[in-house]
Design an enzyme around this catalytic site. Sequence first.
Site, short mmCIF file in Angstrom:
data_model
loop_
_atom_site.label_atom_id
_atom_site.label_comp_id
_atom_site.label_asym_id
_atom_site.label_seq_id
_atom_site.Cartn_x
_atom_site.Cartn_y
_atom_site.Cartn_z
N GLU A 281 21.66 35.18 52.76
CA GLU A 281 20.53 36.10 52.68
C GLU A 281 20.80 37.22 51.68
O GLU A 281 19.86 37.75 51.07
CB GLU A 281 20.21 36.70 54.05
CG GLU A 281 19.42 35.79 54.94
CD GLU A 281 18.82 36.51 56.14
OE1 GLU A 281 18.01 35.87 56.84
OE2 GLU A 281 19.14 37.68 56.38
N HIS A 302 38.90 14.76 58.05
CA HIS A 302 38.70 13.32 58.27
C HIS A 302 37.23 12.93 58.15
O HIS A 302 36.85 11.83 58.55
CB HIS A 302 39.26 12.93 59.64
CG HIS A 302 40.73 13.19 59.75
ND1 HIS A 302 41.69 12.20 59.54
CD2 HIS A 302 41.43 14.32 60.01
CE1 HIS A 302 42.89 12.72 59.67
NE2 HIS A 302 42.76 14.00 59.96
N LYS A 416 7.38 32.09 57.69
CA LYS A 416 6.71 32.76 58.80
C LYS A 416 5.21 32.87 58.54
O LYS A 416 4.39 32.63 59.44
CB LYS A 416 7.31 34.15 59.02
CG LYS A 416 8.75 34.16 59.51
CD LYS A 416 9.22 35.59 59.73
CE LYS A 416 10.66 35.64 60.18
NZ LYS A 416 11.13 37.03 60.38
#
Length: 426
Positions: A281, A302, A416
């Site tokens: 951010e 792995h 949003k």
Amino acid sequence: MVKVSLEGALAFMGPEGPDYAAAERAHRTLLQRSGAGSEFTGWLDLPQRMADTELKDILAAAQRIRQQGQALLVVGIGGSYLGARAAIELLRGASHNQTSDGAQVYFMGNTLSPDALYELTQELGDRDFTVNVISKSGGTLEPALGFRAAKAMLERKYGKSGAKERIYVTTDARRGILHDTAVAEGYPRFTVPDDVGGRFSVLSAVGLLPMAAAGIDIEAVIACAIRELQELRLSTPDNPAWQYAAARQKLCALGKTTEILACYEPSFRFMAEWWKQLYGESEGKNGLGIYPASVEYNADLHSMGQYIQDGPRCLMETVVSFDRPLHPCAVPFAEGDPDGLNYLAGRELTDIQNVARDAVVAAHVAGGVPNIGIHVPCRDEAGFAALVCFFEAACAVSAYMSGVNPFDQPGVEAYKKNMFRMLKGE
């Protein structure tokens, strides 16, 4: 103080090395509070302010939470929960809900998954619990719906009047939906500081109340943070925040645009998640920014190890190490040596872990991945405070070096706006 090792990165930078002159300018801009977003640099003196104001009230509320039940539901998203979860898992372990010296802390309001909500209620069972809802405004959808669900759970169990006694609110000091609700209902209130952005807020009540409820010594955290921030004011290339910021910016300019944060402690997982929000951010704007990713070693050696060793050479790697374990353990001797490992009998696991780390660094550096080492004395309250202060300071310096405002996040609002428009059928 955190120590930074650039031995695995300097060879990639050329003879000039990191640009400490640029780091000095960025650091001066930060300390003088003269740069973009300076109105959100309150985190620079936040620990001292907490010690002088809310700390005693937070400790008293945490004690009451532990007396009221065995569990605390923390409702929040982003910076309103990541710091607290990072602290609790780092200091209490990934299985922190098995501890007995604090409330068992659960996190909700960071997803819209009905299955996740159901599973949380099943895990909670019939235990007595309280709720800490954390939101600057109260208008963010995920925690707002999470709080609705948590409040309904409380009211079913304790009735409306009983539920009111078990809700703790952390929000804006003067305004907002959640502030107004808390005032109207008489909930105990704690403050999200006006001059501190969410991703920098872990050392405020946002992080400290859940941490204290979980049994973490937040007085030690704050005391250590005060010292760390003072030491990080050092205005020379010996400042670890300069070293980290300047190294990563130099490597980014050379095409290393993805940074992988690694640690050999499973309990570091949510510290890495907190770090990803902090750097993502703060730096990811205006078409700029180093992409923050994370891995958990040894497990991911792995799985992701192949990609890091032989994949695209746009990677740099930062490895966090804790110098001494909380609980030392040696390899036991096995009669007959059936697995051929008796040559390690009696050797500390930490020593073996460090050998594995050094072997990985050597392999990755040889494979074209610069490596930055970050060393912390111990995985305790002081170590947590040191990491938080170091990463926050280095993040601000690094962002200013790249020419962006470290303290805004305009891109977060895009989804949003679309989501609320679609939900309303517009």
